[in-house]
Design a protein around this motif. Structure first.
Motif, PDB file in Angstrom:
ATOM      1  N   GLY A 127       0.821  -1.202   0.000  1.00 43.85           N
ATOM      2  CA  GLY A 127       0.000   0.000   0.000  1.00 43.85           C
ATOM      3  C   GLY A 127       0.859   1.257   0.000  1.00 43.85           C
ATOM      4  O   GLY A 127       1.641   1.474   0.928  1.00 43.85           O
ATOM      5  N   VAL A 128       0.720   2.076  -1.049  1.00 43.81           N
ATOM      6  CA  VAL A 128       1.547   3.280  -1.164  1.00 43.81           C
ATOM      7  C   VAL A 128       0.745   4.385  -1.831  1.00 43.81           C
ATOM      8  O   VAL A 128      -0.300   4.150  -2.431  1.00 43.81           O
ATOM      9  N   VAL A 160      -0.046  -3.703 -17.641  1.00 39.33           N
ATOM     10  CA  VAL A 160      -1.043  -4.052 -16.628  1.00 39.33           C
ATOM     11  C   VAL A 160      -1.981  -2.869 -16.397  1.00 39.33           C
ATOM     12  O   VAL A 160      -1.627  -1.712 -16.664  1.00 39.33           O
ATOM     13  N   ARG A 161      -3.165  -3.187 -15.928  1.00 41.25           N
ATOM     14  CA  ARG A 161      -4.069  -2.205 -15.345  1.00 41.25           C
ATOM     15  C   ARG A 161      -4.121  -2.460 -13.845  1.00 41.25           C
ATOM     16  O   ARG A 161      -3.871  -3.577 -13.388  1.00 41.25           O
ATOM     17  N   ILE A 162      -4.472  -1.419 -13.094  1.00 40.02           N
ATOM     18  CA  ILE A 162      -4.673  -1.577 -11.654  1.00 40.02           C
ATOM     19  C   ILE A 162      -6.178  -1.537 -11.395  1.00 40.02           C
ATOM     20  O   ILE A 162      -6.863  -0.611 -11.837  1.00 40.02           O
ATOM     21  N   PHE A 163      -6.641  -2.546 -10.705  1.00 37.36           N
ATOM     22  CA  PHE A 163      -8.088  -2.697 -10.500  1.00 37.36           C
ATOM     23  C   PHE A 163      -8.377  -2.908  -9.019  1.00 37.36           C
ATOM     24  O   PHE A 163      -7.678  -3.669  -8.338  1.00 37.36           O
ATOM     25  N   ARG A 164      -9.425  -2.230  -8.540  1.00 36.92           N
ATOM     26  CA  ARG A 164      -9.812  -2.340  -7.129  1.00 36.92           C
ATOM     27  C   ARG A 164     -11.091  -3.173  -7.032  1.00 36.92           C
ATOM     28  O   ARG A 164     -12.188  -2.687  -7.370  1.00 36.92           O
ATOM     29  N   PRO A 165     -10.988  -4.434  -6.605  1.00 36.97           N
ATOM     30  CA  PRO A 165     -12.158  -5.312  -6.609  1.00 36.97           C
ATOM     31  C   PRO A 165     -13.254  -4.884  -5.634  1.00 36.97           C
ATOM     32  O   PRO A 165     -14.412  -5.231  -5.828  1.00 36.97           O
ATOM     33  N   SER A 166     -12.907  -4.139  -4.599  1.00 45.55           N
ATOM     34  CA  SER A 166     -13.922  -3.775  -3.601  1.00 45.55           C
ATOM     35  C   SER A 166     -15.034  -2.925  -4.188  1.00 45.55           C
ATOM     36  O   SER A 166     -16.200  -3.028  -3.781  1.00 45.55           O
ATOM     37  N   ASN A 167     -14.708  -2.068  -5.161  1.00 42.04           N
ATOM     38  CA  ASN A 167     -15.740  -1.236  -5.780  1.00 42.04           C
ATOM     39  C   ASN A 167     -15.733  -1.328  -7.301  1.00 42.04           C
ATOM     40  O   ASN A 167     -16.352  -0.510  -7.980  1.00 42.04           O
ATOM     41  N   ARG A 168     -14.999  -2.311  -7.858  1.00 43.79           N
ATOM     42  CA  ARG A 168     -14.947  -2.560  -9.310  1.00 43.79           C
ATOM     43  C   ARG A 168     -14.519  -1.318 -10.102  1.00 43.79           C
ATOM     44  O   ARG A 168     -15.094  -0.997 -11.133  1.00 43.79           O
ATOM     45  N   THR A 169     -13.509  -0.625  -9.594  1.00 40.86           N
ATOM     46  CA  THR A 169     -13.030   0.583 -10.264  1.00 40.86           C
ATOM     47  C   THR A 169     -11.513   0.493 -10.447  1.00 40.86           C
ATOM     48  O   THR A 169     -10.841  -0.368  -9.878  1.00 40.86           O
ATOM     49  N   GLN A 170     -10.980   1.444 -11.234  1.00 46.47           N
ATOM     50  CA  GLN A 170      -9.540   1.591 -11.393  1.00 46.47           C
ATOM     51  C   GLN A 170      -9.104   2.857 -10.654  1.00 46.47           C
ATOM     52  O   GLN A 170      -9.677   3.925 -10.889  1.00 46.47           O
ATOM     53  N   PRO A 171      -8.126   2.757  -9.750  1.00 36.87           N
ATOM     54  CA  PRO A 171      -7.642   3.975  -9.090  1.00 36.87           C
ATOM     55  C   PRO A 171      -7.173   5.012 -10.089  1.00 36.87           C
ATOM     56  O   PRO A 171      -7.291   6.206  -9.851  1.00 36.87           O
ATOM     57  N   LEU A 172      -6.636   4.554 -11.219  1.00 39.62           N
ATOM     58  CA  LEU A 172      -6.226   5.453 -12.295  1.00 39.62           C
ATOM     59  C   LEU A 172      -6.500   4.730 -13.606  1.00 39.62           C
ATOM     60  O   LEU A 172      -6.001   3.622 -13.838  1.00 39.62           O
ATOM     61  N   ASP A 173      -7.307   5.369 -14.450  1.00 40.52           N
ATOM     62  CA  ASP A 173      -7.731   4.721 -15.690  1.00 40.52           C
ATOM     63  C   ASP A 173      -6.627   4.825 -16.734  1.00 40.52           C
ATOM     64  O   ASP A 173      -6.692   5.612 -17.677  1.00 40.52           O
ATOM     65  N   VAL A 200      -3.365   6.530  -4.886  1.00 40.40           N
ATOM     66  CA  VAL A 200      -3.302   5.672  -3.709  1.00 40.40           C
ATOM     67  C   VAL A 200      -3.493   4.222  -4.138  1.00 40.40           C
ATOM     68  O   VAL A 200      -4.497   3.878  -4.773  1.00 40.40           O
ATOM     69  N   LEU A 201      -2.515   3.378  -3.810  1.00 40.21           N
ATOM     70  CA  LEU A 201      -2.609   1.937  -4.047  1.00 40.21           C
ATOM     71  C   LEU A 201      -2.803   1.247  -2.711  1.00 40.21           C
ATOM     72  O   LEU A 201      -2.088   1.535  -1.742  1.00 40.21           O
ATOM     73  N   ARG A 202      -3.733   0.312  -2.665  1.00 43.21           N
ATOM     74  CA  ARG A 202      -4.076  -0.350  -1.402  1.00 43.21           C
ATOM     75  C   ARG A 202      -3.752  -1.840  -1.464  1.00 43.21           C
ATOM     76  O   ARG A 202      -3.793  -2.441  -2.536  1.00 43.21           O
ATOM     77  N   PRO A 203      -3.445  -2.442  -0.316  1.00 40.69           N
ATOM     78  CA  PRO A 203      -3.330  -3.896  -0.278  1.00 40.69           C
ATOM     79  C   PRO A 203      -4.639  -4.540  -0.763  1.00 40.69           C
ATOM     80  O   PRO A 203      -5.722  -4.098  -0.390  1.00 40.69           O
ATOM     81  N   GLY A 204      -4.513  -5.533  -1.602  1.00 43.80           N
ATOM     82  CA  GLY A 204      -5.702  -6.181  -2.164  1.00 43.80           C
ATOM     83  C   GLY A 204      -6.053  -5.701  -3.562  1.00 43.80           C
ATOM     84  O   GLY A 204      -6.801  -6.369  -4.273  1.00 43.80           O
ATOM     85  N   ASP A 205      -5.522  -4.528  -3.970  1.00 40.33           N
ATOM     86  CA  ASP A 205      -5.714  -4.096  -5.356  1.00 40.33           C
ATOM     87  C   ASP A 205      -5.054  -5.114  -6.291  1.00 40.33           C
ATOM     88  O   ASP A 205      -4.064  -5.764  -5.927  1.00 40.33           O
ATOM     89  N   LEU A 206      -5.588  -5.218  -7.500  1.00 43.59           N
ATOM     90  CA  LEU A 206      -5.096  -6.200  -8.459  1.00 43.59           C
ATOM     91  C   LEU A 206      -4.319  -5.529  -9.582  1.00 43.59           C
ATOM     92  O   LEU A 206      -4.688  -4.456 -10.053  1.00 43.59           O
ATOM     93  N   LEU A 207      -3.259  -6.190  -9.990  1.00 45.05           N
ATOM     94  CA  LEU A 207      -2.531  -5.817 -11.201  1.00 45.05           C
ATOM     95  C   LEU A 207      -2.875  -6.875 -12.239  1.00 45.05           C
ATOM     96  O   LEU A 207      -2.507  -8.047 -12.093  1.00 45.05           O
ATOM     97  N   VAL A 208      -3.598  -6.471 -13.279  1.00 45.74           N
ATOM     98  CA  VAL A 208      -4.101  -7.438 -14.258  1.00 45.74           C
ATOM     99  C   VAL A 208      -3.423  -7.199 -15.598  1.00 45.74           C
ATOM    100  O   VAL A 208      -3.329  -6.070 -16.083  1.00 45.74           O
ATOM    101  N   ARG A 209      -2.926  -8.261 -16.186  1.00 45.46           N
ATOM    102  CA  ARG A 209      -2.203  -8.131 -17.457  1.00 45.46           C
ATOM    103  C   ARG A 209      -3.179  -7.901 -18.603  1.00 45.46           C
ATOM    104  O   ARG A 209      -4.229  -8.549 -18.688  1.00 45.46           O
ATOM    105  N   VAL A 210      -2.816  -6.977 -19.485  1.00 46.71           N
ATOM    106  CA  VAL A 210      -3.625  -6.695 -20.678  1.00 46.71           C
ATOM    107  C   VAL A 210      -2.704  -6.674 -21.890  1.00 46.71           C
ATOM    108  O   VAL A 210      -1.533  -6.286 -21.795  1.00 46.71           O
ATOM    109  N   ASP A 211      -3.222  -7.111 -23.031  1.00 45.66           N
ATOM    110  CA  ASP A 211      -2.469  -7.064 -24.276  1.00 45.66           C
ATOM    111  C   ASP A 211      -2.781  -5.775 -25.013  1.00 45.66           C
ATOM    112  O   ASP A 211      -3.948  -5.387 -25.148  1.00 45.66           O
ATOM    113  N   ASP A 212      -1.737  -5.117 -25.484  1.00 45.58           N
ATOM    114  CA  ASP A 212      -1.897  -3.875 -26.230  1.00 45.58           C
ATOM    115  C   ASP A 212      -1.667  -4.148 -27.713  1.00 45.58           C
ATOM    116  O   ASP A 212      -0.544  -4.463 -28.126  1.00 45.58           O
TER     117      ASP A 212
END
Length: 340
Positions: A127-128, A160-173, A200-212
Motif C-alpha cells: 500500500g503506497v 497491466v491495469r490496476i483494478f480495485r475489486p472492492s468497488n470494481r473501479t480503477q484507481p487510475l484509468d 493511492v494503491l491499497r493492499p488487495g488491489d489487483l494488477l491485471v495483465r492486458v495485451d496492447d
C-alpha cells in the motif's frame, strides 16, 4: 552298389503339383496373416484417433471452464457480461472458404478484467501513494509475480491495469508498463511506469495483465488503450481437413484481430458440435438466454461433441464391410459464474 548309390536311386524330388499345392497353402496363410495385420493396424489407428478426440474434449472443457470463471470480474455489477447463444455454428454462406463474415457464425462472448487471466495482488506491504512516474509495488506471492514476467529479452512489453475489486473501479484509468519483476524477493516486487498523478494503491488491489494491440504504432498503450473490460469470444472455424463436419474451437481475446483467424488461439480440433444451457438464479434452464435472463445467469452447462475424421479413419472404406466408421464422443460440464 554301395549304400550311397542306393540312397540316390531311392530318393525322389517334389513334383510340380506338390509345389503348387504348398505354394497355394502358404499364400492363403500369408493372406490371412496380412489381413489380420492390416485390420489390427486400422483398429489401432482408429483407437489412437478416438483417444485424441477425447483428449481434445477434455482440453477444451478445461480451457473454457477456467476462462468462464473469470467472466464478470472487473465488470460493473449491472452490466451484461455474456452473450448467450444456444450453441456455436460455422457456416460458409458466401463460399469464400471461411465462416468469418457477418451472419456466418454464432459465438460465446463474455467480458472480464483481463483476457489473459494473469493477475497479481498487491500485498500487505504494497500500500503506497505514488509520487513519481515509476513505482515499485510489493505483491502478495511469488507465483503471481512470475505471471507478469516478460517471456524473454526480445518479447513484447508487459502491460497491466490496476483494478480495485472492492468497488470494481480503477484507481487510475491507465495502462502501466512493467519495467521489472523480482519474484525471488520477500515479498516479491513489481516495478511499473506510467503514473501521471499521485495515486493511492491499497493492499488487495489487483494488477491485471492486458495485451496492447498498438494499432496506432506509437508504442504508447494509453493513446489507444486496450478495451476495458477485456472481451473473449469462443467460436468455431473451418478445420484443416476435407471433412466438412469438423471444426476447430478457437478463442479470440481482446488485442487479436477478429478477422484474421491465423491469430486466433486454437483450443481444440475435431469438434462437430457445441451446445450451451444456461442455469438461472431460480434454478430453471434456458437456451439461448436473452433479455432479462442474461442478468440472471448463474452457471453454464457446456456440451462438446467431437468425432474422428470421416475422410480418414472414419471413412467407410477404412474398415470395409463395416459401413460408417466415424466415432463420436461427448463431454459435458457445468461452470459456475463466480463473479455474478
Amino acid at each position: 552298389m554301395n549304400q550311397f548309390s542306393r540312397y540316390l536311386k531311392d530318393s525322389r524330388a517334389f513334383t510340380l503339383i506338390e509345389l503348387l499345392i504348398v505354394s497355394g497353402l502358404v499364400g492363403i496363410v500369408m493372406a490371412a496373416v496380412l489381413g489380420l495385420v492390416v485390420t489390427t493396424q486400422r483398429h489401432t489407428y482408429t483407437s489412437e484417433e478416438v483417444v485424441d478426440v477425447q483428449q481434445n474434449l477434455r482440453v477444451a472443457l478445461d480451457f473454457m471452464s477456467c476462462d468462464l470463471r473469470h467472466a464478470g470480474l472487473g465488470v460493473a455489477a449491472d452490466a451484461i457480461i455474456l452473450e448467450a447463444p444456444a450453441g456455436l455454428r460455422c457456416e460458409d454462406g458466401n463460399g469464400d472458404g471461411d465462416c468469418l463474415d457477418s451472419g456466418e457464425s454464432d459465438f460465446l462472448h463474455f467480458q472480464t478484467v483481463t483476457a489473459t487471466g494473469e493477475i497479481a495482488r498487491i500485498g500487505v506491504d504494497g500500500g503506497v501513494t505514488t509520487t513519481s512516474d515509476e513505482q515499485t509495488i510489493a505483491l502478495s506471492d511469488q507465483k503471481s509475480a512470475r505471471l507478469l514476467l516478460p517471456e524473454g529479452e526480445d518479447s513484447a512489453p508487459v502491460y497491466v491495469r490496476i483494478f480495485r475489486p472492492s468497488n470494481r473501479t480503477q484507481p487510475l484509468d491507465r495502462v502501466f508498463k512493467v519495467k521489472a519483476v523480482d519474484h525471488e524477493a520477500d515479498p516479491p516486487t513489481l516495478t511499473v511506469t506510467g503514473f501521471i498523478e499521485s495515486t493511492v494503491l491499497r493492499p488487495g488491489d489487483l494488477l491485471v495483465r492486458v495485451d496492447d494491440p498498438d494499432l496506432d504504432g506509437d508504442g504508447d498503450p494509453n493513446t489507444d488503450p486496450p478495451q476495458h473490460p477485456n472481451q473473449v469470444d469462443y467460436r468455431l472455424v473451418k478445420a484443416d481437413t476435407d471433412d466438412p463436419d469438423q471444426f476447430d474451437l478457437v478463442r479470440v481475446p481482446t488485442g487479436v484481430d477478429p478477422d484474421d483467424e491465423t491469430t486466433f488461439q486454437r483450443v481444440a480440433g475435431k469438434i462437430v458440435d457445441v451446445q450451451f444451457q444456461y442455469l438461472l438464479e431460480d434454478g430453471s434452464e434456458t437456451a439461448p438466454a436473452v433479455g432479462s435472463d442474461l442478468e440472471r445467469i448463474r452457471a453454464i452447462r457446456i456440451t462438446l461433441v467431437a468425432a474422428t475424421d470421416a475422410t480418414r479413419t472414419g471413412n467407410a472404406n477404412f474398415n470395409p464391410g463395416q459401413g460408417d466408421n466415424v466415432k463420436t464422443r461427448t463431454l459435458s460440464t457445468v461452470v459456475e459464474l463466480r463473479n455474478r
